[in-house]
Structure formats: C-alpha cells, structure tokens
Design a protein around this motif. Structure first.
Motif, PDB file in Angstrom:
ATOM      1  N   CYS A 292       4.189  -0.357  -5.901  1.00 16.39           N
ATOM      2  CA  CYS A 292       5.508   0.157  -5.506  1.00 16.39           C
ATOM      3  C   CYS A 292       6.008   1.231  -6.473  1.00 16.39           C
TER       4      CYS A 292
ATOM      5  N   PRO B  26       8.250  -5.965  -3.451  1.00 12.97           N
ATOM      6  CA  PRO B  26       8.185  -5.938  -1.985  1.00 12.97           C
ATOM      7  C   PRO B  26       7.912  -7.296  -1.363  1.00 12.97           C
TER       8      PRO B  26
ATOM      9  N   CYS C  52      14.324   1.299  -1.943  1.00  8.98           N
ATOM     10  CA  CYS C  52      13.033   1.443  -1.244  1.00  8.98           C
ATOM     11  C   CYS C  52      13.007   2.778  -0.517  1.00  8.98           C
ATOM     12  N   ILE C  53      11.958   3.562  -0.744  1.00 13.20           N
ATOM     13  CA  ILE C  53      11.834   4.870  -0.091  1.00 13.20           C
ATOM     14  C   ILE C  53      10.971   4.776   1.173  1.00 13.20           C
ATOM     15  N   GLU C  54      10.612   3.562   1.553  1.00 17.67           N
ATOM     16  CA  GLU C  54       9.851   3.304   2.782  1.00 17.67           C
ATOM     17  C   GLU C  54       8.529   4.071   2.805  1.00 17.67           C
ATOM     18  N   CYS C  55       7.894   4.126   1.634  1.00 18.09           N
ATOM     19  CA  CYS C  55       6.640   4.882   1.525  1.00 18.09           C
ATOM     20  C   CYS C  55       5.471   4.139   2.155  1.00 18.09           C
ATOM     21  N   GLY C  56       5.570   2.815   2.272  1.00 18.25           N
ATOM     22  CA  GLY C  56       4.489   2.046   2.894  1.00 18.25           C
ATOM     23  C   GLY C  56       3.368   1.654   1.947  1.00 18.25           C
TER      24      GLY C  56
ATOM     25  N   CYS D  93       3.244  -0.652  -0.258  1.00 16.46           N
ATOM     26  CA  CYS D  93       3.102  -2.116  -0.349  1.00 16.46           C
ATOM     27  C   CYS D  93       2.295  -2.653   0.823  1.00 16.46           C
TER      28      CYS D  93
ATOM     29  N   ILE E  39      11.290  -4.586   5.345  1.00 15.69           N
ATOM     30  CA  ILE E  39      12.292  -3.954   4.475  1.00 15.69           C
ATOM     31  C   ILE E  39      13.175  -3.007   5.298  1.00 15.69           C
TER      32      ILE E  39
HETATM   33  S1  SF4 Z   1       7.877   0.781   1.024  1.00 12.85           S
HETATM   34 FE1  SF4 Z   1       7.153  -0.833  -0.331  1.00 12.85          FE
HETATM   35  S2  SF4 Z   1       6.059   0.253  -1.952  1.00 12.85           S
HETATM   36 FE2  SF4 Z   1       7.340   1.787  -0.933  1.00 12.85          FE
HETATM   37  S3  SF4 Z   1       9.249   1.823  -2.120  1.00 12.85           S
HETATM   38 FE3  SF4 Z   1       9.543   0.348  -0.451  1.00 12.85          FE
HETATM   39  S4  SF4 Z   1       9.004  -1.627  -1.340  1.00 12.85           S
HETATM   40 FE4  SF4 Z   1       8.168  -0.067  -2.692  1.00 12.85          FE
END
Ligand code: SF4
Ligand code: SF4
Length: 436
Positions: A374, A380, A403-407, A409, A423
């Motif tokens: 992460c 996560p 969380c930047i929702e990068c995926g 995790c 999330i």
């Molecule tokens: S999507 Fe997952 S890895 Fe990405 S910032 Fe959010 S919790 Fe962290």
C-alpha cells in the motif's frame, strides 16, 4: 532529488500501442454530452431540443465553483436532454447532438490570447470557461487547482507524464507529438500559480518521450525528471514525494506542500484554451487490450459513444469478457459499450475470456502483502474486513479517505480478496451517511 515512495507494485506494462501515432476517428452519428464529466456540481444545460449548435459553443454552463462548462465538439442539432448511460454505470442527463457533417465552428472564439498579454488572473478565467478538467482520470476542474488560497504558496508545478497504468499510451504519444504544447501549458500554469520551478516527471520506460522533452526548448526553471518504473508512480502524492521528498499530509492536498500537479494532456488543453481560445471538446485516449482490431491512440470528440470508437477502428476479434474504462489497475469495469467518452476517459480496454484468471476470494491468511504494497501506508486487510462486516463507524480512524484506490492491495493479495472494491464501498457509505 528522486526517492522511491513506499509500497507499490510492478505489473507488466503491456504498452503495445506506444508506437501508434495519434489518429482521428470519423465523427459519430450521435454525440451524448453527459452533464457530469467532472468532480463537482453537474453543468446546467443552456440549449434545448431543436437548437442548432456550432463547434466550441457552450451547451451547458458552469454551476458552482467546483464545476465545469461543456461545449459542443461539432456543429449539429440538439435532439434533446435525456438520461444516458455514464461510464460509472449510472444514468445521468446528457445533451444529445446529431452532428450535421459541417463541423462549423464559431466565428470568433472568445478569450484567445496568442500574445500572452492578458496575465494570470484572466488566463485562469479562460481555463475555467474552456471547461478544462484533469485528464489523468480524476477530472477535477483545473481552474480550481490553479487558484490555491493565498496562505498556500506554490513554488513548483509538476507535469505528470508518468502514465504508470498498464496498456495506456495516450500521454506518451502526446509527449512525443506535442511537446511544445505541453511546455507552453506548463509555463502558463507556472505563471498562474506564481511558481518558479517546473518539473516534467516521466517514467524510465518512455526514453523517447524523455529525449523529446529534454530536446524541446526548455525555459529557465524547467527540468525533466526520469523516474523508476513502479506503479502507482503517477499518483499525485507518490509523484510529489518521489520528485521532492515532500509528504502531503493525511487528508491534505498537494498545495499543502507548495506543489500543483497537472497531467500532460491537461497542460496541452491549457495551451489550446489560452493561445487559441479553444474549449475542451476532444481528448486523446488509448484503445487497447487483446480484442480490438485497431488498437491505438485516438483523438476523440467528447461525447462519442464507445461503440463507435470500436466499430470505426475495425471492430473486435471476438466476444469481450471484460471491458474497462481507463487502465486495468484504477479503471472501472463496464457492462458494455453503450456509454460515451467523457473528459476523464484515458482509455478503453477490451479483453477476451482467456485473458483473466478466475478470482476465488477466500479468507485472509494474514500475510501482510497488502500492507507492504500500500503506497498510502494503510492497512487494507483491516479496512476490507470492516466494510465486509458493516463496521463503518471506525473506517475514518483507519484513514480510509487516504486510500487512492490504486488497487495494489487487491493485486498482491494471494487470497483474491476484493480489497479495493470494499474500500470504495466503504468510502461511498461514509459520503452517503454524511449527507443524512
Ligand atoms: S487501493 Fe489498497 S493499496 Fe491502494 S491506497 Fe487503497 S488501500 Fe492502499
Ligand atoms: S494480502 Fe490478502 S491475505 Fe494477505 S494480509 Fe492482505 S488481505 Fe490478508
């Protein structure tokens, strides 16, 4: 100074369209301009069924500070304003235009300033009136970013040419084919926020784009920085840390550390708006994945049906098992090709049935891979569990909004857990509760 941000993953980049020069597609038979193509208040329509509109004409007005107007990408007749399928899966009102084939533009484009004589405050109004929003995917109205409060001095503008999502190559091609437009937009953005420095950040897997930018006529205070290939290098907070060592605080914005980040496509749009008075009516996007017969990078009018892009570039080689709006890491799955290009559409990816491993979500094995991966220093697995068990009250304490929702995790989880999906669901639930 370059640093590595914490976490991240290294998926295969699959940049198979990197050599494909930006091409045009024929005008579709119908344009559907969603009133909600940006973060913030939807635009308000100012045309009605039966009106003839000209290319670049404003058809929906800005409706708040965080909002953006919408313009006609060609001339034609307004057929109506109706709910239309949006890439988010919702039906949202859209202005339907039937192009007349003339592509007749307005005689005089308001606001052109080819001599750059009008100054920063007027340029910000021009950017606002041109309807420019962030083209990296978030679609945040650009004029808001260029107008930080007085107690947030900006010393650096970052041109984001990282494009770390696999498959997407639209920004890469733009850097190769229009470097001067990007640098002009960067210079304008610097003046608008009063910054003295500008950095163009590019990942090392685009050496030709680095060379093109370095060999362009770089003004004083500009530099090009080559970054290691690591996803999500192009996320704002991670990019700022890699370039400057500055950490955007939890819940904060880049302006809190004196930086404004703009995608290279957005900077080219700023150049078009200020220099020529052209509003945002088209964008470059990648058509990719394993199925399209005509994969490549295309300049596409906003409001073009996705089906038209696929059909006009040769169709597909077989039935699609997955259709993705954007890149495979942060993009969203679509149920079909009925929705349209919006200002934030960076790519359309189509994959066949054999291209994906079947996911079988299981119980968490507490391996910690999602925590290590992460980039936002979150937990996560805990956030995912809390949403799965409807424990929404504690989510803010665990900084879910960072969380930047990068995926990343979900990408690394050996138990196939739907972490980023949970999330997102948790964030949406918190927003819904805050409105009640
Ligand atoms: S999507 Fe997952 S890895 Fe990405 S910032 Fe959010 S919790 Fe962290
Ligand atoms: S990566 Fe998956 S299995 Fe490992 S701790 Fe995170 S949620 Fe659990």
């Amino acid at each position: 100074m370059k640093r590595m941000f914490k976490g991240g993953v290294h998926p295969h980049d699959h940049k198979v369209t990197r050599e494909a020069a930006i091409a045009e597609i024929p005008m579709p038979g119908e344009i559907r301009l969603s009133l909600s193509q940006h973060i913030g208040a939807p635009a308000s329509p100012i045309v009605a069924a039966g009106d003839r509109v000209l290319k670049y004409q404003t058809v929906a007005a800005i409706s708040g500070y965080v909002s953006a107007p919408i313009h006609a990408p060609t001339s034609g007749i307004v057929k109506g304003i109706e709910p239309s399928l949006h890439p988010t899966g919702r039906f949202i009102p859209a202005i339907i235009i039937e192009p007349d084939g003339e592509d007749e533009a307005m005689d005089t484009l308001p606001n052109a300033d080819p001599e750059y004589a009008r100054g920063a405050e007027t340029w910000k109004e021009m950017v606002r009136d041109a309807g420019i929003v962030g083209m990296g995917g978030a679609a945040f109205p650009t004029h808001v970013k260029l107008n930080p409060p007085e107690d947030k001095p900006i010393d650096m503008v970052v041109a984001n040419g990282v494009e770390c999502e696999p498959f997407l190559t639209a920004d890469h091609r733009l850097m190769l084919e229009a470097p001067d437009s990007i640098l002009s937009g960067l210079r304008l953005a610097m003046e608008m926020v009063g910054a003295k420095r500008a950095v163009v950040g590019i990942e090392a897997n685009k050496p030709d784009a680095v060379e093109r930018m370095v060999n362009a006529d770089l003004p004083e205070g500009f530099e090009v920085s080559v970054l290691p290939v690591m996803y999500p290098q192009g996320a704002e907070k991670q990019l700022i840390y890699a370039l400057t060592g500055r950490e955007v605080p939890s819940g904060g914005l880049p302006m809190d550390v004196g930086v404004v980040v703009q995608n290279v496509g957005t900077l080219a749009a700023i150049h078009e708006a200020v220099t020529f008075g052209r509003p945002f009516v088209e964008r470059v996007m990648t058509l990719g994945g394993t199925l399209p017969n005509g994969p490549g990078n295309y300049r596409v009018p906003v409001g073009t049906p996705l089906s038209h892009i696929v059909e006009s570039t040769g169709g597909v080689a077989g039935p699609a098992a997955r259709i993705i709006n954007g890149g495979p890491m942060m993009g969203t799955a679509l149920s079909g090709l009925e929705s349209t290009v919006t200002k934030g559409t960076s790519g359309l990816l189509l994959f066949g049935p054999g291209d994906f491993r079947e996911l079988r979500p299981r119980a968490c094995v507490r391996c910690g891979a999602c925590v290590r991966g992460c980039p936002a220093s979150l937990m996560p697995h805990t956030l995912g569990n809390m949403v799965e068990w409807d424990l929404f009250d504690g989510l803010t304490e665990f900084n879910i909004n960072d969380c930047i929702e990068c995926g990343c995790c979900t990408y690394v989880c050996p138990a196939d857990r739907n972490l980023v999906q949970w999330i997102r669901q948790g964030k949406a639930e918190l927003v819904a509760r805050s409105r009640n």
